[in-house]
Design a protein around this motif. Structure first.
Motif, mmCIF file in Angstrom:
data_model
loop_
_atom_site.group_PDB
_atom_site.id
_atom_site.type_symbol
_atom_site.label_atom_id
_atom_site.label_comp_id
_atom_site.label_asym_id
_atom_site.label_seq_id
_atom_site.Cartn_x
_atom_site.Cartn_y
_atom_site.Cartn_z
ATOM 1 N N UNK A 159 -0.182 -12.547 -5.067
ATOM 2 C CA UNK A 159 -0.268 -11.455 -4.103
ATOM 3 C C UNK A 159 -1.719 -11.215 -3.698
ATOM 4 N N UNK A 160 -2.600 -11.130 -4.678
ATOM 5 C CA UNK A 160 -4.025 -10.922 -4.383
ATOM 6 C C UNK A 160 -4.571 -12.055 -3.510
ATOM 7 N N UNK A 181 -0.362 -3.762 -11.139
ATOM 8 C CA UNK A 181 0.347 -4.543 -12.163
ATOM 9 C C UNK A 181 1.777 -4.050 -12.338
ATOM 10 N N UNK A 182 1.954 -2.737 -12.346
ATOM 11 C CA UNK A 182 3.297 -2.170 -12.472
ATOM 12 C C UNK A 182 4.165 -2.527 -11.271
ATOM 13 N N UNK A 183 3.578 -2.447 -10.084
ATOM 14 C CA UNK A 183 4.321 -2.792 -8.876
ATOM 15 C C UNK A 183 4.769 -4.244 -8.913
ATOM 16 N N UNK A 221 0.819 -1.209 0.000
ATOM 17 C CA UNK A 221 0.000 0.000 0.000
ATOM 18 C C UNK A 221 0.855 1.262 0.000
ATOM 19 N N UNK A 222 1.989 1.239 0.698
ATOM 20 C CA UNK A 222 2.886 2.388 0.696
ATOM 21 C C UNK A 222 3.445 2.633 -0.704
ATOM 22 N N UNK A 223 3.900 1.579 -1.349
ATOM 23 C CA UNK A 223 4.469 1.725 -2.696
ATOM 24 C C UNK A 223 3.422 2.185 -3.704
ATOM 25 N N UNK A 224 2.199 1.670 -3.574
ATOM 26 C CA UNK A 224 1.126 2.097 -4.478
ATOM 27 C C UNK A 224 0.811 3.577 -4.263
ATOM 28 N N UNK A 225 0.775 3.990 -3.010
ATOM 29 C CA UNK A 225 0.450 5.381 -2.685
ATOM 30 C C UNK A 225 1.598 6.326 -3.068
ATOM 31 N N UNK A 277 -6.759 2.429 -5.269
ATOM 32 C CA UNK A 277 -5.412 1.946 -5.631
ATOM 33 C C UNK A 277 -4.693 1.447 -4.383
ATOM 34 N N UNK A 278 -5.414 0.592 -3.626
ATOM 35 C CA UNK A 278 -4.873 0.062 -2.374
ATOM 36 C C UNK A 278 -5.644 -1.199 -1.998
ATOM 37 N N UNK A 279 -5.019 -2.002 -1.153
ATOM 38 C CA UNK A 279 -5.714 -3.144 -0.577
ATOM 39 C C UNK A 279 -6.454 -2.644 0.649
ATOM 40 N N UNK A 280 -7.739 -2.961 0.721
ATOM 41 C CA UNK A 280 -8.585 -2.533 1.830
ATOM 42 C C UNK A 280 -9.221 -3.759 2.470
#
Length: 61
Positions: free
Chosen positions: A39-40, A26-28, A15-19, A55-58
């Motif tokens: 991962x999912x 997909x890019x991450x 989540x930190x990297x996405x933010x 754009x995060x896991x919740x």
């Protein structure tokens, strides 16, 4: 890079990297050489789902 073994650390890192990186999941995954489906699935096992709008896991319970 190998995924962190601890699920809480993995969730926080992703989540930190996405933010902070302003990138897609997909890019991450491509950047880290991770399997996106794995991962999912791993985070789903902890009750988290990827929210495209945030754009995060919740937490979904």
């Amino acid at each position: 890079m190998q995924m962190p073994a601890d699920d809480a650390i993995l969730l926080s890192m992703v989540n930190m990297k996405l933010r902070d990186g302003n990138i897609t999941l997909s890019d991450l995954c491509a950047e880290q050489d991770w399997d996106e489906d794995a991962l999912r699935a791993r985070l789903a096992g902890q009750g988290y789902a990827y929210d495209e709008d945030a754009c995060a896991f919740v937490y979904r319970g």
